[in-house]
Design a protein around this motif. Structure first.
Motif, PDB file in Angstrom:
ATOM      1  N   SER A  35       0.807  -1.211   0.000  1.00  0.00           N
ATOM      2  CA  SER A  35       0.000   0.000   0.000  1.00  0.00           C
ATOM      3  C   SER A  35       0.848   1.273   0.000  1.00  0.00           C
ATOM      4  O   SER A  35       0.340   2.356  -0.282  1.00  0.00           O
ATOM      5  N   ASP A  36       2.135   1.160   0.305  1.00  0.00           N
ATOM      6  CA  ASP A  36       3.010   2.321   0.238  1.00  0.00           C
ATOM      7  C   ASP A  36       3.364   2.677  -1.199  1.00  0.00           C
ATOM      8  O   ASP A  36       3.920   3.740  -1.452  1.00  0.00           O
ATOM      9  N   GLY A  37       3.085   1.760  -2.129  1.00  0.00           N
ATOM     10  CA  GLY A  37       3.371   2.025  -3.527  1.00  0.00           C
ATOM     11  C   GLY A  37       4.810   1.802  -3.921  1.00  0.00           C
ATOM     12  O   GLY A  37       5.195   2.082  -5.064  1.00  0.00           O
ATOM     13  N   GLU A  38       5.628   1.304  -3.007  1.00  0.00           N
ATOM     14  CA  GLU A  38       7.030   1.050  -3.296  1.00  0.00           C
ATOM     15  C   GLU A  38       7.559   0.039  -2.289  1.00  0.00           C
ATOM     16  O   GLU A  38       6.971  -0.166  -1.225  1.00  0.00           O
ATOM     17  N   LEU A  39       8.682  -0.587  -2.671  1.00  0.00           N
ATOM     18  CA  LEU A  39       9.313  -1.575  -1.798  1.00  0.00           C
ATOM     19  C   LEU A  39      10.534  -0.933  -1.167  1.00  0.00           C
ATOM     20  O   LEU A  39      11.386  -0.379  -1.872  1.00  0.00           O
ATOM     21  N   GLN A  40      10.622  -1.019   0.155  1.00  0.00           N
ATOM     22  CA  GLN A  40      11.738  -0.409   0.864  1.00  0.00           C
ATOM     23  C   GLN A  40      12.484  -1.444   1.683  1.00  0.00           C
ATOM     24  O   GLN A  40      11.892  -2.366   2.249  1.00  0.00           O
ATOM     25  N   LEU A  41      13.806  -1.289   1.721  1.00  0.00           N
ATOM     26  CA  LEU A  41      14.692  -2.136   2.503  1.00  0.00           C
ATOM     27  C   LEU A  41      15.559  -1.246   3.382  1.00  0.00           C
ATOM     28  O   LEU A  41      15.807  -0.075   3.054  1.00  0.00           O
ATOM     29  N   LEU A  42      16.031  -1.782   4.497  1.00  0.00           N
ATOM     30  CA  LEU A  42      17.064  -1.136   5.294  1.00  0.00           C
ATOM     31  C   LEU A  42      18.313  -1.999   5.174  1.00  0.00           C
ATOM     32  O   LEU A  42      18.351  -3.127   5.676  1.00  0.00           O
ATOM     33  N   VAL A  43      19.336  -1.479   4.496  1.00  0.00           N
ATOM     34  CA  VAL A  43      20.511  -2.279   4.141  1.00  0.00           C
ATOM     35  C   VAL A  43      21.752  -1.686   4.803  1.00  0.00           C
ATOM     36  O   VAL A  43      22.071  -0.501   4.605  1.00  0.00           O
ATOM     37  N   ARG A  44      22.429  -2.521   5.579  1.00  0.00           N
ATOM     38  CA  ARG A  44      23.690  -2.124   6.201  1.00  0.00           C
ATOM     39  C   ARG A  44      24.818  -2.338   5.189  1.00  0.00           C
ATOM     40  O   ARG A  44      24.973  -3.421   4.630  1.00  0.00           O
ATOM     41  N   GLN A  45      25.601  -1.303   4.928  1.00  0.00           N
ATOM     42  CA  GLN A  45      26.717  -1.414   3.992  1.00  0.00           C
ATOM     43  C   GLN A  45      27.868  -2.149   4.671  1.00  0.00           C
ATOM     44  O   GLN A  45      28.390  -1.697   5.680  1.00  0.00           O
ATOM     45  N   GLU A  46      28.242  -3.289   4.100  1.00  0.00           N
ATOM     46  CA  GLU A  46      29.301  -4.106   4.690  1.00  0.00           C
ATOM     47  C   GLU A  46      30.637  -3.781   4.028  1.00  0.00           C
ATOM     48  O   GLU A  46      30.733  -3.642   2.814  1.00  0.00           O
ATOM     49  N   ARG A  47      31.700  -3.666   4.851  1.00  0.00           N
ATOM     50  CA  ARG A  47      33.050  -3.410   4.358  1.00  0.00           C
ATOM     51  C   ARG A  47      33.967  -4.514   4.858  1.00  0.00           C
ATOM     52  O   ARG A  47      33.815  -5.026   5.967  1.00  0.00           O
ATOM     53  N   HIS A  48      34.935  -4.890   4.022  1.00  0.00           N
ATOM     54  CA  HIS A  48      35.902  -5.904   4.433  1.00  0.00           C
ATOM     55  C   HIS A  48      37.207  -5.653   3.701  1.00  0.00           C
ATOM     56  O   HIS A  48      37.253  -4.940   2.687  1.00  0.00           O
ATOM     57  N   ALA A  49      38.241  -6.266   4.213  1.00  0.00           N
ATOM     58  CA  ALA A  49      39.558  -6.089   3.612  1.00  0.00           C
ATOM     59  C   ALA A  49      39.654  -6.867   2.307  1.00  0.00           C
ATOM     60  O   ALA A  49      38.957  -7.857   2.100  1.00  0.00           O
ATOM     61  N   GLY A  50      40.478  -6.402   1.424  1.00  0.00           N
ATOM     62  CA  GLY A  50      40.687  -7.107   0.167  1.00  0.00           C
ATOM     63  C   GLY A  50      40.234  -6.293  -1.012  1.00  0.00           C
ATOM     64  O   GLY A  50      39.524  -5.289  -0.888  1.00  0.00           O
ATOM     65  N   GLU A  51      40.662  -6.733  -2.186  1.00  0.00           N
ATOM     66  CA  GLU A  51      40.361  -5.993  -3.410  1.00  0.00           C
ATOM     67  C   GLU A  51      39.046  -6.426  -4.040  1.00  0.00           C
ATOM     68  O   GLU A  51      38.513  -5.722  -4.893  1.00  0.00           O
ATOM     69  N   LYS A  52      38.536  -7.583  -3.655  1.00  0.00           N
ATOM     70  CA  LYS A  52      37.328  -8.079  -4.289  1.00  0.00           C
ATOM     71  C   LYS A  52      36.161  -7.119  -4.064  1.00  0.00           C
ATOM     72  O   LYS A  52      35.884  -6.708  -2.939  1.00  0.00           O
ATOM     73  N   ASN A  53      35.516  -6.741  -5.144  1.00  0.00           N
ATOM     74  CA  ASN A  53      34.369  -5.845  -5.114  1.00  0.00           C
ATOM     75  C   ASN A  53      34.692  -4.541  -4.387  1.00  0.00           C
ATOM     76  O   ASN A  53      33.850  -3.980  -3.686  1.00  0.00           O
ATOM     77  N   ALA A  54      35.937  -4.081  -4.564  1.00  0.00           N
ATOM     78  CA  ALA A  54      36.382  -2.806  -4.003  1.00  0.00           C
ATOM     79  C   ALA A  54      36.243  -2.753  -2.487  1.00  0.00           C
ATOM     80  O   ALA A  54      36.100  -1.684  -1.901  1.00  0.00           O
ATOM     81  N   GLY A  55      36.271  -3.904  -1.840  1.00  0.00           N
ATOM     82  CA  GLY A  55      36.210  -3.937  -0.389  1.00  0.00           C
ATOM     83  C   GLY A  55      34.812  -3.846   0.196  1.00  0.00           C
ATOM     84  O   GLY A  55      34.667  -3.707   1.412  1.00  0.00           O
ATOM     85  N   TYR A  56      33.796  -3.918  -0.641  1.00  0.00           N
ATOM     86  CA  TYR A  56      32.411  -3.834  -0.171  1.00  0.00           C
ATOM     87  C   TYR A  56      31.760  -5.216  -0.227  1.00  0.00           C
ATOM     88  O   TYR A  56      32.103  -6.067  -1.059  1.00  0.00           O
ATOM     89  N   GLY A  57      30.784  -5.416   0.660  1.00  0.00           N
ATOM     90  CA  GLY A  57      29.979  -6.613   0.567  1.00  0.00           C
ATOM     91  C   GLY A  57      29.317  -6.694  -0.794  1.00  0.00           C
ATOM     92  O   GLY A  57      28.958  -5.664  -1.390  1.00  0.00           O
ATOM     93  N   LEU A  58      29.148  -7.919  -1.297  1.00  0.00           N
ATOM     94  CA  LEU A  58      28.700  -8.077  -2.686  1.00  0.00           C
ATOM     95  C   LEU A  58      27.356  -7.411  -2.946  1.00  0.00           C
ATOM     96  O   LEU A  58      27.228  -6.506  -3.774  1.00  0.00           O
TER      97      LEU A  58
END
Length: 853
Positions: free
Chosen positions: A661-684
């Motif tokens: 009924s809100d007319g849109e889908l909403q998520l609350l997403v925590r941005q994950e960070r980790h060491a390493g070069e894969k995916n620029a250090g961000y969670g996939l």
């Protein structure tokens, strides 16, 4: 969403074969695959209470009688301004130009009309307004209940042209009063519909009764910014409140005319004389001669004794010596039916009776209010407008009610599909003992696989008995010779929440009571965690220890592994002796393309990492309920689907933070960070959603039903406990309860720092101010001094007295957020307060529902 951490299986209860979930890594601490725990409620057992009963009656009457009420509403609105419409359609007929000469008297008008039409004039309605045409009524003739009527020119007595449109309004009135049925049965049907409208109005009032009934904003404020189902519900409820008093007045007054027993008793109470049936004119009777009685003196006397009259109906005498009857309306009359009465002898103009309206009995005056109230004229032009708008509102309520009903029906189809398939195809007859098909399920996947397996066996001619281990006693296993068990895993290799009691009882069973039982085991899990399929293995070992014999080696399913499910299908085929269709077949088509509309950082400067509100726009017919999940195909920073040979095996699961009924889908997403070069250090997946995906980017998403965490849209108290991004699922629950008018809600929410982590603070405070939240506890762990950190479990423990009171009132406990720390702490507090047996009872009753990761 994954079923449980460290070996849990992915589950989605009540989904059809074509929409089964793929394995579901959870976006967590380092965006590695984690699984989610979901306590299985027994909400499928419908516990009726007063509010549920009224809700069912409300929608049933609404979609049946409410549809017909549309006709009555539209016809009533059409009749509200009938006279004005007729004047517009017939200029110069009922009002003529004013002349200087005096208008004709009733006696003159009657004489002219009788001579012209050859009929006796029975009554004349005169108007004091200059230029208004008098209306003459003739005596009924052959077979008529009422005689014909004409309008006469007030200065010449000539018959005015017939009114264009009069026939249409007569037809509309017949439709409104009798639904075009014969008069007597039509009145009764209309009366029944009026009672239905009264029931809809009062039940609607009861269903939306707020916690703070004295707050007028709660009752009368409509939010046009709402969308979808919420917009429909809000419009339906608020408009219904505005129209409530009008509908009660319309129905009660309508019932007066619908049922003779009602009308006669009210009239008797008011002191009115009994009504006599109006006999139609005798068929074949000769034409009555025109009346020769001279009423000139009576008219002159009336004008002297009734100064300020505006309308007068003159009933002519039918026999010599009979008085002329006058019913008239004074200029200061409170409403159009406030008629005074007067009788005058035609011979000499003597007044034989004079009954001004103000001197009539109170009961009679109250009865005379019924018609003005029904038409709205009692309150003048504003009243007429209000009644017209309320009448036009009936189609609005029918349309919004149907849309809400169809939306509910659509959302229930997926829930009913699997059981309908099982019940609808009994297969070939089997005269042997039934095979037990049991399941230990968290979020529903184990249950769905068990139902699908049972249906396949049934089609092959094997009698089956499907049971949940949640309410199963180990001793009951001795009633079967063969059992097939689908077992999910919870936490560190533990039983699902609802199956704890069964597992504990089985553990305390000794000897070999199950020596005659042969069993097969399908264990669901995820190899990302150490205790892979832990409960399935523990259950198999215990059954072996009690004497049961395995039919085939335990089959492990890693994240819905097709090969493992094929092995299960093969095992079922051996058990049944017939071919079995593949169990658990999934389709890529279950994913839909959604669009990233916006993302908002909710906690700039937080110690816990960025938390974003992600808004997606997708198919217009997308439907879900509070507690549902979104499976999202993870993407690399460059937008390519990542981290698996097949992207189907790498979705991430997020709780939905909004409603359709809100007319849109909403998520609350925590941005994950980790060491390493894969995916620029961000969670996939979190990196893609919160940083790399451009606005407007396509997001491959599948909605996943989650009935184990379904909302409680009945009048029971609810306790919501969560931390961090776990507020997402709780927010959707609270929105659903708010729109259902359910206000007994307690929210405990934890984060790090109040200054930067008060996410959704305005919405939560608004609910508290509006009374939707009975209590709001926000706990910020880093705001305390050294050694003084407080977490939500600590606040709950400190509120154990109030917790006991809420639970005693039937409260349902919802927990959403991190497994480590918060969820385990809440579990410990509940065990302290209730004891182990009390906690098990809470789980078994479906009143402890968890969605943790």
């Amino acid at each position: 969403m994954p079923d449980a951490p460290h070996g849990g299986a992915i589950e989605s209860r009540f989904m059809t074969t074509s929409s089964l979930p793929h394995p579901l890594p959870r976006a967590g601490a380092d965006d590695a695959t984690q699984t989610r725990q979901l306590a299985v409620p027994q909400h499928r057992r419908w516990h009726w209470n007063g509010k549920q009963l009224w809700f069912q009656l409300h929608w049933f009457i609404g979609i049946t009688a409410g549809t017909v009420l549309v006709i009555i509403g539209l016809s009533g609105a059409t009749l509200a301004f009938k006279d004005e419409l007729l004047d517009v359609m017939n200029p110069g007929v009922r009002h003529v130009p004013v002349e200087t000469r005096a208008p004709l008297t009733p006696a003159q008008l009657a004489s002219i009309a009788a001579a012209e039409h050859g009929q006796r004039v029975a009554s004349i309605t005169m108007y004091a307004e200059a230029g208004a045409a008098p209306r003459l009524f003739f005596a009924p003739k052959n077979g008529q209940r009422r005689g014909e009527s004409i309008y006469s020119h007030p200065y010449t007595g000539a018959t005015q042209p017939a009114l264009t449109g009069a026939g249409f309004f007569e037809w509309t009135e017949s439709l409104h009063r009798w639904l075009l049925l014969p008069r007597d049965p039509g009145r009764q049907v209309a009366g029944a519909l009026a009672l239905c409208l009264l029931g809809l109005a009062l039940s609607g009032l009861y269903l939306r009764w707020p916690r703070r009934p004295l707050d007028w904003r709660t009752w009368l404020t409509f939010d046009p910014a709402l969308k979808g189902r919420s917009f429909l519900w809000n419009l339906h409820a608020v408009a219904g409140t505005w129209c409530l008093v009008v509908y009660v007045a319309l129905t009660l007054t309508g019932i007066y005319w619908s049922y003779d027993v009602v009308r006669d008793n009210i009239d008797a109470w008011a002191g009115k004389p009994p009504r006599t049936a109006q006999a139609p004119g005798k068929k074949g009777a000769p034409k009555e001669p025109a009346s020769t009685a001279d009423i000139s003196l009576a008219w002159h006397s009336f004008q002297q004794h009734a100064p300020g009259w505006t309308l007068a109906t003159v009933r002519l005498p039918t026999r010599p010596g009979e008085a002329v009857q006058f019913t008239w309306l004074a200029s200061d009359a409170p409403h159009e039916r406030a008629r005074s009465r007067m009788s005058i002898a035609p011979a000499d103009g003597t007044v034989t009776e004079n009954a001004p309206y103000s001197q009539q009995a109170l009961g009679a005056r109250l009865v005379n209010i019924i018609y003005p109230l029904h038409m709205g004229t009692y309150f003048g032009l504003p009243g007429r407008i209000i009644v017209t708008l309320a009448s036009l509102g009936l189609p609005l309520f029918a349309i919004t009610g149907w849309m809400l009903y169809l939306g509910r029906r659509k959302s229930k189809r997926a829930v009913q599909a699997q059981r309908a398939l099982l019940a609808g195809n009994p297969g070939k007859p089997d005269t042997g003992l039934p095979t037990l098909v049991a399941y230990a399920s968290q979020s529903g996947q184990a249950e769905r696989l068990a139902l699908e397996s049972a249906r396949a066996l049934q089609q092959a001619g094997v009698a089956v008995d499907v049971q949940s281990l949640d309410h199963f006693d180990p001793a009951q296993l001795r009633q079967y010779e063969r059992a097939l068990i689908v077992a999910s895993t919870f936490g560190e290799g533990e039983a699902p929440d609802g199956t704890r009691r069964f597992a504990r009882l089985l553990q305390h069973t000794s000897g070999a009571p199950l020596a005659g039982l042969a069993f097969g085991m399908l264990a669901l899990g995820d190899r990302h965690y150490g205790a892979f399929c832990g409960f399935g293995h523990a259950l198999e070992r215990q059954l072996r220890a009690l004497g049961a014999t395995p039919i085939f080696p335990l089959i492990e399913v890693d994240k819905h592994d097709p090969a493992a499910l094929a092995a299960w299908s093969t095992a079922l085929a051996r058990c049944s002796g017939s071919a079995i269709d593949a169990i658990g077949v999934q389709e890529e088509a279950s994913y839909a393309e959604w669009r990233l509309a916006r993302r908002v950082l909710l906690n700039p400067g937080s110690l816990g990492g960025e938390l974003h509100e992600i808004t997606l726009i997708g198919p217009a017919d997308a439907a879900w309920e509070a507690g549902a999940l979104a499976d999202i195909i993870a993407c690399n920073a460059d937008g390519s689907e990542g981290d698996a040979q097949s992207a189907q095996h790498a979705p991430r699961s997020y709780s939905l933070a909004s409603l359709p009924s809100d007319g849109e889908l909403q998520l609350l997403v925590r941005q994950e960070r980790h060491a390493g070069e894969k995916n620029a250090g961000y969670g996939l997946c979190s990196g893609w959603l919160t940083r790399f995906a451009p606005l407007g980017a396509g997001i491959r998403l599948r909605l996943q039903a989650n009935p184990a965490f379904a909302p409680a849209l009945v009048d029971v108290p609810c306790i919501y406990i969560g931390n961090g991004s776990g507020l997402a699922g709780l927010r959707a629950h609270l929105r659903a309860r708010y729109r259902a008018g359910l206000a007994r809600n307690w929210l405990l929410f934890g984060e790090r720092q109040q200054a930067v982590d008060s996410i959704c603070g305005a919405e939560l405070q608004g609910w508290l101010d509006a009374g939707h939240l009975a209590r709001l506890d926000k706990v910020f762990s880093r705001d305390g001094g050294p050694g003084q950190r407080e977490y939500v479990q600590d606040r709950l423990r400190a509120s154990s007295g109030e917790l006991r009171q809420w639970l005693a009132q039937g409260a349902i406990v919802y927990v959403c957020g991190s497994l480590q720390g918060m969820a385990a702490g809440i579990d410990a507090v509940l065990q302290e307060v209730l004891g182990q047996e009390g906690l098990d009872a809470l789980l078994a009753a479906g009143r402890y529902r968890r969605d943790v990761y």
